[in-house]
Write a protein that holds these residues in place. Structure first.
Motif, PDB file in Angstrom:
ATOM      1  N   SER A  78      43.228  20.474  60.920  1.00  0.00           N
ATOM      2  CA  SER A  78      44.550  19.851  60.915  1.00  0.00           C
ATOM      3  C   SER A  78      45.534  20.745  60.168  1.00  0.00           C
ATOM      4  O   SER A  78      45.301  21.136  59.019  1.00  0.00           O
ATOM      5  CB  SER A  78      44.486  18.478  60.247  1.00  0.00           C
ATOM      6  N   VAL A  79      46.643  21.065  60.820  1.00  0.00           N
ATOM      7  CA  VAL A  79      47.592  22.040  60.296  1.00  0.00           C
ATOM      8  C   VAL A  79      48.129  21.626  58.921  1.00  0.00           C
ATOM      9  O   VAL A  79      48.096  22.393  57.955  1.00  0.00           O
ATOM     10  CB  VAL A  79      48.760  22.223  61.278  1.00  0.00           C
ATOM     11  N   ILE A 130      41.865  30.702  54.963  1.00  0.00           N
ATOM     12  CA  ILE A 130      41.964  30.941  56.407  1.00  0.00           C
ATOM     13  C   ILE A 130      41.154  29.844  57.082  1.00  0.00           C
ATOM     14  O   ILE A 130      40.028  29.550  56.678  1.00  0.00           O
ATOM     15  CB  ILE A 130      41.496  32.364  56.752  1.00  0.00           C
ATOM     16  N   TYR A 131      41.740  29.213  58.112  1.00  0.00           N
ATOM     17  CA  TYR A 131      41.220  27.945  58.614  1.00  0.00           C
ATOM     18  C   TYR A 131      40.836  28.031  60.086  1.00  0.00           C
ATOM     19  O   TYR A 131      41.366  28.855  60.848  1.00  0.00           O
ATOM     20  CB  TYR A 131      42.259  26.843  58.396  1.00  0.00           C
ATOM     21  N   ALA A 144      39.441  32.682  66.881  1.00  0.00           N
ATOM     22  CA  ALA A 144      40.780  32.721  66.286  1.00  0.00           C
ATOM     23  C   ALA A 144      40.710  32.016  64.940  1.00  0.00           C
ATOM     24  O   ALA A 144      39.786  31.243  64.667  1.00  0.00           O
ATOM     25  CB  ALA A 144      41.813  32.059  67.187  1.00  0.00           C
ATOM     26  N   SER A 145      41.678  32.286  64.094  1.00  0.00           N
ATOM     27  CA  SER A 145      41.775  31.638  62.789  1.00  0.00           C
ATOM     28  C   SER A 145      43.247  31.618  62.404  1.00  0.00           C
ATOM     29  O   SER A 145      44.085  32.254  63.058  1.00  0.00           O
ATOM     30  CB  SER A 145      40.939  32.379  61.744  1.00  0.00           C
ATOM     31  N   TYR A 146      43.573  30.883  61.315  1.00  0.00           N
ATOM     32  CA  TYR A 146      44.973  30.662  60.988  1.00  0.00           C
ATOM     33  C   TYR A 146      45.171  30.654  59.479  1.00  0.00           C
ATOM     34  O   TYR A 146      44.331  30.153  58.734  1.00  0.00           O
ATOM     35  CB  TYR A 146      45.457  29.329  61.575  1.00  0.00           C
ATOM     36  N   THR A 147      46.313  31.209  59.051  1.00  0.00           N
ATOM     37  CA  THR A 147      46.718  31.135  57.647  1.00  0.00           C
ATOM     38  C   THR A 147      48.042  30.386  57.549  1.00  0.00           C
ATOM     39  O   THR A 147      48.789  30.270  58.525  1.00  0.00           O
ATOM     40  CB  THR A 147      46.880  32.532  57.025  1.00  0.00           C
ATOM     41  N   VAL A 148      48.326  29.889  56.345  1.00  0.00           N
ATOM     42  CA  VAL A 148      49.573  29.168  56.078  1.00  0.00           C
ATOM     43  C   VAL A 148      50.246  29.800  54.866  1.00  0.00           C
ATOM     44  O   VAL A 148      49.580  30.249  53.933  1.00  0.00           O
ATOM     45  CB  VAL A 148      49.311  27.668  55.838  1.00  0.00           C
ATOM     46  N   ALA A 149      51.568  29.848  54.894  1.00  0.00           N
ATOM     47  CA  ALA A 149      52.325  30.476  53.809  1.00  0.00           C
ATOM     48  C   ALA A 149      53.694  29.834  53.711  1.00  0.00           C
ATOM     49  O   ALA A 149      54.157  29.150  54.631  1.00  0.00           O
ATOM     50  CB  ALA A 149      52.463  31.986  54.048  1.00  0.00           C
ATOM     51  N   LEU A 150      54.372  30.075  52.590  1.00  0.00           N
ATOM     52  CA  LEU A 150      55.740  29.599  52.415  1.00  0.00           C
ATOM     53  C   LEU A 150      56.706  30.440  53.250  1.00  0.00           C
ATOM     54  O   LEU A 150      56.624  31.669  53.248  1.00  0.00           O
ATOM     55  CB  LEU A 150      56.146  29.695  50.947  1.00  0.00           C
ATOM     56  N   PRO A 151      57.658  29.817  53.933  1.00  0.00           N
ATOM     57  CA  PRO A 151      58.712  30.581  54.596  1.00  0.00           C
ATOM     58  C   PRO A 151      59.783  30.998  53.600  1.00  0.00           C
ATOM     59  O   PRO A 151      60.012  30.312  52.601  1.00  0.00           O
ATOM     60  CB  PRO A 151      59.272  29.579  55.616  1.00  0.00           C
TER      61      PRO A 151
END
Length: 293
Positions: free
Chosen positions: A221-222, A215-216, A268-275
């Motif tokens: 940078s995205v 979690i970033y 705020a924070s952000y996660t990344v995952a496979l679509p």
């Protein structure tokens, strides 16, 4: 009974029941001609749906690699035996459906999600330890809360919605990243639990700032984060970014030659995952290429 009955709590189904579906619950029937959007990664996405109870955790799932497709029943915020830990990213033993309500990924009526199980980071693999955060920050929605915790070493999970009573039939077009320096806070994501498909160029590692693990931070940078999380490789590709509640702190880690930093908390924070293919098929496109029934 069908999916909608399960979502509304009318189906008596135990946890970890595989419905045996060969296609996702929401197929691309919203379109007269399904959009052909190729996935840019070699991934075997989960097709069968596992129907959960309000007490089901990541330990109860049959993971397909690092992914699982699940359906939650309604009103898991009322389950007295369920105590969610963390927000955005949760330890594997945290109840899934309550965590998703806290994250605002699901409404109280339940729905279908894709779960991602965090892979071990290299620094922990060398020590023979599984992945995990130094600590988990608690959070809250209008109807549910989660608790903070430290010392819960082990794998973790995060989720994004694929189908719910509140879900939009057509998703926004993908956001194409032109500059590897683009950060999460610049993306058009305004509310917690909201997701967006982005398309990253290749070789973004080292461009800009990277703070966090799994979690970033908003100023990370995205596309570098997506490479660090091993969602995409150096050639780039498509990623689902989900905005999360704030974190008390962000913890850095090393994955291969990529080093992320520690950073103070943010709102705020952000996660990344496979679509998945059904998510990509629901993205809207400009012009007359898509028509609703």
């Amino acid at each position: 009974m069908g999916l909608r009955a399960a979502l509304l709590g009318h189906a008596d189904v135990p946890p970890q029941v595989d419905l045996g579906l060969r296609t996702p619950a929401r197929a691309s029937s919203f379109f007269e001609a399904p959009l052909k959007v190729p996935i840019s990664h070699d991934v075997h996405e989960p097709k069968a749906v596992q129907v959960l109870s309000c007490q089901s955790t990541g330990h109860d799932l049959r993971w397909q690699g690092h992914m699982a497709r699940v359906v939650c029943p309604a009103h898991c915020e009322r389950e007295p035996a369920a105590v969610a830990v963390g927000t955005g990213v949760h330890p594997l033993g945290s109840p899934i459906c309550l965590g998703a309500i806290v994250d605002k990924v699901l409404p109280v009526y339940g729905g279908e999600m894709i779960l991602t199980k965090a892979a071990p980071i290299q620094a922990q693999r060398l020590l023979g330890q599984p992945a995990g955060l130094e600590s988990y920050s608690g959070g809250e929605s209008d109807v549910a809360v989660s608790v903070s915790a430290t010392g819960l070493k082990g794998e973790a999970w995060h989720a994004y919605v694929t189908d719910s009573l509140d879900a939009r039939e057509a998703l926004p077009p993908e956001h194409v990243v032109q500059d590897c320096m683009e950060t999460f806070e610049k993306l058009p994501l305004e509310t917690h639990g909201e997701s967006l498909v982005i398309n990253c160029p290749g070789r973004c590692a080292g461009a800009g700032k990277l703070a966090g693990t799994l979690i970033y931070s908003p100023d990370s940078s995205v596309c570098w984060a997506a490479e660090h999380a091993k969602v995409i490789g150096p050639r780039g590709g498509r990623v689902v970014v989900t905005r999360r509640h704030g974190q008390n702190e962000f913890f850095g880690s090393t994955e291969g030659s990529e080093q992320s930093q520690d950073a103070p908390g943010a709102d705020a924070s952000y996660t990344v995952a496979l679509p998945t293919s059904d998510v990509l098929a629901r993205m809207s496109v400009p012009g007359p290429k898509m028509a609703f029934l």
